[in-house]
Design a protein around this motif. Structure first.
Motif, PDB file in Angstrom:
ATOM      1  N   LYS B  51     -37.504 -15.275 -14.778  1.00  0.00           N
ATOM      2  CA  LYS B  51     -36.907 -13.909 -13.773  1.00  0.00           C
ATOM      3  C   LYS B  51     -35.297 -14.816 -12.748  1.00  0.00           C
ATOM      4  O   LYS B  51     -35.041 -16.251 -12.840  1.00  0.00           O
ATOM      5  CB  LYS B  51     -37.784 -14.124 -12.525  1.00  0.00           C
ATOM      6  CG  LYS B  51     -37.676 -12.759 -11.516  1.00  0.00           C
ATOM      7  CD  LYS B  51     -38.213 -12.672 -10.256  1.00  0.00           C
ATOM      8  CE  LYS B  51     -37.744 -11.984  -9.717  1.00  0.00           C
ATOM      9  NZ  LYS B  51     -36.654 -12.275  -8.548  1.00  0.00           N
ATOM     10  N   VAL B  52     -34.373 -13.757 -13.403  1.00  0.00           N
ATOM     11  CA  VAL B  52     -33.047 -14.393 -12.803  1.00  0.00           C
ATOM     12  C   VAL B  52     -32.453 -13.730 -12.372  1.00  0.00           C
ATOM     13  O   VAL B  52     -32.028 -12.228 -12.397  1.00  0.00           O
ATOM     14  CB  VAL B  52     -31.614 -14.168 -14.036  1.00  0.00           C
ATOM     15  CG1 VAL B  52     -30.441 -14.767 -13.393  1.00  0.00           C
ATOM     16  CG2 VAL B  52     -32.334 -15.242 -15.571  1.00  0.00           C
ATOM     17  N   GLY B  53     -32.248 -13.810 -10.928  1.00  0.00           N
ATOM     18  CA  GLY B  53     -31.806 -12.751  -9.919  1.00  0.00           C
ATOM     19  C   GLY B  53     -33.361 -11.633 -10.147  1.00  0.00           C
ATOM     20  O   GLY B  53     -33.689 -11.738 -10.326  1.00  0.00           O
ATOM     21  N   PRO B  54     -32.445 -10.361  -9.927  1.00  0.00           N
ATOM     22  CA  PRO B  54     -33.088  -9.071 -10.123  1.00  0.00           C
ATOM     23  C   PRO B  54     -33.964  -9.018 -11.015  1.00  0.00           C
ATOM     24  O   PRO B  54     -34.510  -7.879 -11.547  1.00  0.00           O
ATOM     25  CB  PRO B  54     -32.343  -7.958  -9.077  1.00  0.00           C
ATOM     26  CG  PRO B  54     -30.894  -8.599  -9.659  1.00  0.00           C
ATOM     27  CD  PRO B  54     -30.959  -9.879 -10.051  1.00  0.00           C
ATOM     28  N   ILE B  55     -33.205  -9.712 -12.540  1.00  0.00           N
ATOM     29  CA  ILE B  55     -33.568  -9.689 -13.640  1.00  0.00           C
ATOM     30  C   ILE B  55     -34.811  -9.605 -14.153  1.00  0.00           C
ATOM     31  O   ILE B  55     -35.063 -11.271 -14.396  1.00  0.00           O
ATOM     32  CB  ILE B  55     -32.310  -9.421 -14.203  1.00  0.00           C
ATOM     33  CG1 ILE B  55     -31.450  -7.983 -14.108  1.00  0.00           C
ATOM     34  CG2 ILE B  55     -32.902  -9.541 -15.831  1.00  0.00           C
ATOM     35  CD1 ILE B  55     -29.790  -8.493 -14.913  1.00  0.00           C
ATOM     36  N   LYS B  56     -35.257  -9.426 -15.167  1.00  0.00           N
ATOM     37  CA  LYS B  56     -37.140  -9.904 -14.867  1.00  0.00           C
ATOM     38  C   LYS B  56     -37.227  -9.827 -16.432  1.00  0.00           C
ATOM     39  O   LYS B  56     -37.286  -8.642 -17.711  1.00  0.00           O
ATOM     40  CB  LYS B  56     -38.056  -9.704 -14.096  1.00  0.00           C
ATOM     41  CG  LYS B  56     -38.266  -9.847 -13.082  1.00  0.00           C
ATOM     42  CD  LYS B  56     -39.324  -9.229 -12.527  1.00  0.00           C
ATOM     43  CE  LYS B  56     -39.319  -9.142 -10.422  1.00  0.00           C
ATOM     44  NZ  LYS B  56     -39.516  -8.038  -9.654  1.00  0.00           N
TER      45      LYS B  56
END
Lengths: 156, 151, 285
Positions: B51-56
């Motif tokens: 998970k990077v910020g809002p991106i999974k």
């Protein structure tokens, strides 16, 4: 997924439409209202072919959900002429041959209208800065600059 | 894209090597890994969530050990895909172990080919995510080794 | 794109929606970042909470100790604000460097901060200015210094149920000189490869306070107080400027992307910190 009914004010006329919640303004204008002067190109807000005016301000319709602009005044290239007369900016672009393929032209003209709305006498630096976000891949920039200069209230 | 880094473990090279090759134990130290299954002595199947910020992203795929030169070097091939983001990753993972006076240095190189939507995410994010994962992996391995020694 | 779009017309309504849907919900402000991520299918929220109908979240309010900027204020309004141009020229400058005019007409300050893109201009200027972010949820309100708010790539300290409700920028010491330098390695409308925001106060030739933030070169913009303090009580000689620039270049763990390698960014940090400090010393804005 979830469609919603909303009212858009486009070129001075109200339209009540069913719009999917994820639909962009670009898609709604082209597909539902058949205003095809709004054009899709880069899809990331960088090229300016999908420019429309929302309450007089230029925005990228590809980065705007239609639901965001409900009840706001939207102007597309189709809404500039009045009573069969071209808008002065449209006429200036024609007079100066400010296009070749013309794919970018509606976006350029709308950006110019927004610029002149903010500043009736922009200098060259202001024009360049304002139009930097509209790209013309035919390279008609010199003629575009000349057309915008001719639209100033004080032309030099 | 190429991702490189290193970490140091306080243990002799042979111990580090044995721990690295104990895939089931080792994989518990990789943040986000789950559902590890052994296919045969050289290949494994598993899932990895990032998970990077809002991106999974949720990758499923296989890891195959290609070259083993105990206790110095291992090369593995990783093939995985993420259906939600319509992305594929094919990567070669090379790790080199080096004996130090007071431990073992582990350097790694990941030569990854990312295709699909996640590709636009780019080098910067991938590099930093890998670095953080490696740091977490390193400290987890150290704990396991320390626990193993006292046990 | 299949999600439920909620358009609450009050702050409590929005906070309730966020509390209810948690991590499955995303906030839509101007849309320039989130609509792009939705289009590219990088995110797939089940609920999108549009904050555009909440009244009174777009403002620039001047107070004796600084300015309050509402989270729905567009970057274009910040760039053109007389108050910001007069008292925080580097912020007007940094806001005016983002993308193009259309993007700035849509993008909001709150959205810019919440997105936490490492290659963005405003956060670096705001960090140098000592900005504080107020986040509100049904649980209450808290104020977070920007350096603690920005955590990593696209990652902030915001909880899923929190919304940015105010951004406070404290006034700089009277007579402070400021600058914002954006270095681009590609086209004129590109994001920065590296950027430097600097503020200095002087008594005659002596620098009494220096703040330097470097952005777009690492995961989050950074200030190095230990390096800044080298200038305190000193004249900004070429030698001292070189030392400060080296401090920034050597201590920032630079990243690599399409705009430049890590090594290249280190060099660009050094050069642009030198240029920024020379500009402040020489008294130009």
């Amino acid at each position: 997924m979830s469609d919603r009914t909303l009212t858009l004010q486009v070129n001075g006329r109200p339209y009540t439409l069913e719009v999917p919640s994820g639909q962009t303004l670009l898609e709604t204008l082209r597909e539902s209202l058949e205003l095809v002067g709004v054009r899709d190109s880069c899809g990331i807000g960088m090229c300016g072919t999908c420019t429309v005016l929302v309450d007089g301000r230029a925005i990228s319709s590809c980065l705007t959900l239609t639901a965001q602009v409900e009840n706001k005044h939207i102007t597309t290239i189709e809404g500039l002429s009045q009573d069969g007369q071209l808008h002065p900016v449209q006429q200036a672009y024609i007079d100066h041959g400010a296009f070749q393929c013309a794919y970018c032209t509606p976006g350029f003209i709308l950006s110019t209208v927004a610029l002149l709305g903010e500043n009736a006498n922009p200098d060259d630096a202001a024009i360049r800065e304002y139009l930097a976000g509209n790209l013309c891949r035919c390279g008609s920039y010199v003629n575009i600059l000349n057309a915008v200069r001719a639209c100033r209230t004080i032309d030099d | 894209m190429k991702i490189e880094g290193s970490f140091t473990l306080e243990a002799p090279i042979r111990t580090v090597w044995d721990y690295l090759l104990n895939i089931e134990e080792m994989s518990q130290c990789i943040p986000g890994v789950s559902a590890l299954e052994t296919i045969d002595t050289k290949s494994y199947r598993g899932e990895l969530q990032i998970k990077v910020g809002p991106i999974k992203a949720a990758f499923g795929g296989t890891v195959t050990l290609l070259e083993l030169e105990p206790p110095h070097r291992l090369v593995a091939e990783i093939v995985a895909d993420d259906r939600r983001n319509a992305s594929q990753v094919k990567a070669t993972f090379t790790s080199i172990l080096k004996s130090l006076a007071d431990g073992t240095e582990v350097t790694y190189t990941i030569d990854a080919n990312v295709r699909g939507r996640l590709a636009q995410f780019g080098q910067a994010v991938a590099q930093s995510t890998a670095k953080k994962m490696a740091a977490a992996f390193g400290s987890c391995m150290q704990e396991k080794i320390d626990a193993g020694e006292t046990a | 794109m299949s999600f439920e779009l909620l358009q609450p017309d009050s702050l409590p309504g929005a906070l309730k929606a966020l509390a209810q849907h948690g991590d499955e919900a995303k906030v839509l402000a101007g849309g320039t970042a989130i609509v792009l991520m939705l289009q590219q299918k990088l995110i797939a929220p089940t609920v999108l909470v549009s904050v555009g109908r909440i009244p009174d979240l777009a403002y620039i309010r001047s107070e004796p100790d600084g300015i309050h900027v509402g989270p729905l204020t567009t970057l274009r309004d910040m760039e053109r604000s007389l108050v910001i141009q007069t008292h925080f020229p580097l912020l007007a400058q940094a806001s005016g460097e983002v993308g193009n005019i259309r993007v700035r007409n849509q993008a909001t300050l709150g959205g810019n901060l919440a997105e936490a893109d490492y290659a963005s201009d405003p956060p670096t200027a705001l960090l140098a200015l000592g900005t504080q972010v107020t986040a509100t949820s049904l649980r209450g309100e808290r104020t977070i210094p920007l350096e603690d708010f920005l955590i990593g790539f696209y990652t902030t300290d915001l909880e899923p149920d929190e919304l940015i409700t105010d951004v406070f920028i404290p006034a700089s010491a009277p007579g402070s000189r400021t600058t914002y330098l954006k270095y681009r390695s590609r086209s004129s409308e590109d994001r920065p490869c590296a950027c430097v925001a600097a503020i200095a106060a002087f008594e005659a030739e002596t620098c009494t306070d220096l703040r330097v933030a470097v952005g777009a070169a690492s995961e989050v913009p950074q200030r190095l107080p230990a390096v800044e303090n080298l200038a305190r009580g000193q004249a900004l000689t070429d030698e001292l400027i070189g030392e400060i620039a080296a401090g920034y270049a050597d201590n920032i763990d630079t990243l690599e992307d399409i705009r430049g390698s890590a090594w290249y960014r280190t060099q660009m940090i050094r050069i642009h910190v030198v240029r920024a400090l020379e500009e402040l010393r020489n008294g130009r804005r």
